[in-house]
Scaffold this motif. Structure first.
Motif, PDB file in Angstrom:
ATOM      1  N   UNK A  66       0.889  -1.149   0.000  1.00 51.23           N
ATOM      2  CA  UNK A  66       0.000   0.000   0.000  1.00 51.23           C
ATOM      3  C   UNK A  66       0.929   1.201   0.000  1.00 51.23           C
ATOM      4  N   UNK A  67       0.982   1.883  -1.136  1.00 52.55           N
ATOM      5  CA  UNK A  67       2.010   2.883  -1.408  1.00 52.55           C
ATOM      6  C   UNK A  67       1.359   4.254  -1.508  1.00 52.55           C
ATOM      7  N   UNK A  68       1.916   5.222  -0.798  1.00 55.75           N
ATOM      8  CA  UNK A  68       1.456   6.601  -0.905  1.00 55.75           C
ATOM      9  C   UNK A  68       2.597   7.429  -1.474  1.00 55.75           C
ATOM     10  N   UNK A  69       2.297   8.124  -2.563  1.00 51.20           N
ATOM     11  CA  UNK A  69       3.245   9.046  -3.192  1.00 51.20           C
ATOM     12  C   UNK A  69       2.522  10.375  -3.319  1.00 51.20           C
ATOM     13  N   UNK A  70       3.056  11.407  -2.670  1.00 51.19           N
ATOM     14  CA  UNK A  70       2.365  12.694  -2.652  1.00 51.19           C
ATOM     15  C   UNK A  70       1.005  12.529  -2.005  1.00 51.19           C
ATOM     16  N   UNK A  71      -0.043  12.916  -2.721  1.00 44.36           N
ATOM     17  CA  UNK A  71      -1.403  12.809  -2.186  1.00 44.36           C
ATOM     18  C   UNK A  71      -2.165  11.614  -2.768  1.00 44.36           C
ATOM     19  N   UNK A  72      -1.450  10.684  -3.390  1.00 48.22           N
ATOM     20  CA  UNK A  72      -2.096   9.524  -4.021  1.00 48.22           C
ATOM     21  C   UNK A  72      -1.673   8.221  -3.344  1.00 48.22           C
ATOM     22  N   UNK A  73      -2.659   7.389  -2.985  1.00 46.38           N
ATOM     23  CA  UNK A  73      -2.393   6.081  -2.379  1.00 46.38           C
ATOM     24  C   UNK A  73      -2.970   4.999  -3.271  1.00 46.38           C
ATOM     25  N   UNK A  92       5.308   3.439   2.274  1.00 48.67           N
ATOM     26  CA  UNK A  92       4.482   2.277   1.948  1.00 48.67           C
ATOM     27  C   UNK A  92       4.411   1.320   3.124  1.00 48.67           C
ATOM     28  N   UNK A  93       3.421   0.437   3.066  1.00 44.68           N
ATOM     29  CA  UNK A  93       3.249  -0.620   4.053  1.00 44.68           C
ATOM     30  C   UNK A  93       3.107  -1.930   3.281  1.00 44.68           C
ATOM     31  N   UNK A  94       3.886  -2.932   3.691  1.00 45.08           N
ATOM     32  CA  UNK A  94       3.813  -4.249   3.049  1.00 45.08           C
ATOM     33  C   UNK A  94       2.535  -4.962   3.474  1.00 45.08           C
ATOM     34  N   UNK A  95       2.073  -5.853   2.622  1.00 46.61           N
ATOM     35  CA  UNK A  95       0.900  -6.663   2.916  1.00 46.61           C
ATOM     36  C   UNK A  95       1.234  -7.802   3.871  1.00 46.61           C
ATOM     37  N   UNK A  96       0.438  -8.846   3.816  1.00 39.85           N
ATOM     38  CA  UNK A  96       0.548  -9.950   4.772  1.00 39.85           C
ATOM     39  C   UNK A  96       1.614 -10.984   4.409  1.00 39.85           C
ATOM     40  N   UNK A  97       2.309 -10.810   3.298  1.00 36.13           N
ATOM     41  CA  UNK A  97       3.355 -11.742   2.864  1.00 36.13           C
ATOM     42  C   UNK A  97       4.681 -11.002   2.728  1.00 36.13           C
TER      43      UNK A  97
END
Length: 113
Positions: A66-73, A92-97
């Protein structure tokens, strides 16, 4: 038997290795003007929002971010890419794997050498 050092080919043990956030390890190699990083993220690990003057482009090999760049996720899946101009806040935040990504920087990040 190990192979002799090469000025053209690089193996993972030849790379610089850094833990940049808890659960986030990078292996980097630099040329004269460009740097590439292999980024390994443990499940649910986070790259805190940050910015740097370097242009950054990346490719997700496996896992999910889940990646946020500027104002876009956006949720990024394997095979997708991103581009981040210098000075733009991102994280960013990694998923469950476990997650594997490749990042390219220009100019070289001296802090990752």
């Amino acid at each position: 038997m190990t192979s002799p050092a090469s000025k053209y080919f690089v193996t993972k043990p030849d790379c610089s290795r850094h833990q940049i956030f808890p659960g986030v390890m990078i292996n980097t190699v630099a040329g004269e003007k460009t740097m590439i990083s292999i980024v390994e993220l443990e499940p649910r690990s986070e790259v805190k929002p940050h910015q740097h003057p370097h242009e950054q482009m990346g490719y997700l090999v496996s896992g999910e971010l889940t990646f946020t760049i500027g104002d876009e996720t956006r949720v990024v899946k394997p095979g997708e890419m991103w581009r981040i101009p210098g000075g733009v806040v991102h994280g960013c935040v990694a998923g469950s794997e476990p997650t594997l990504a490749i990042d390219v920087f220009n100019p070289i990040r001296e802090d990752y050498r």
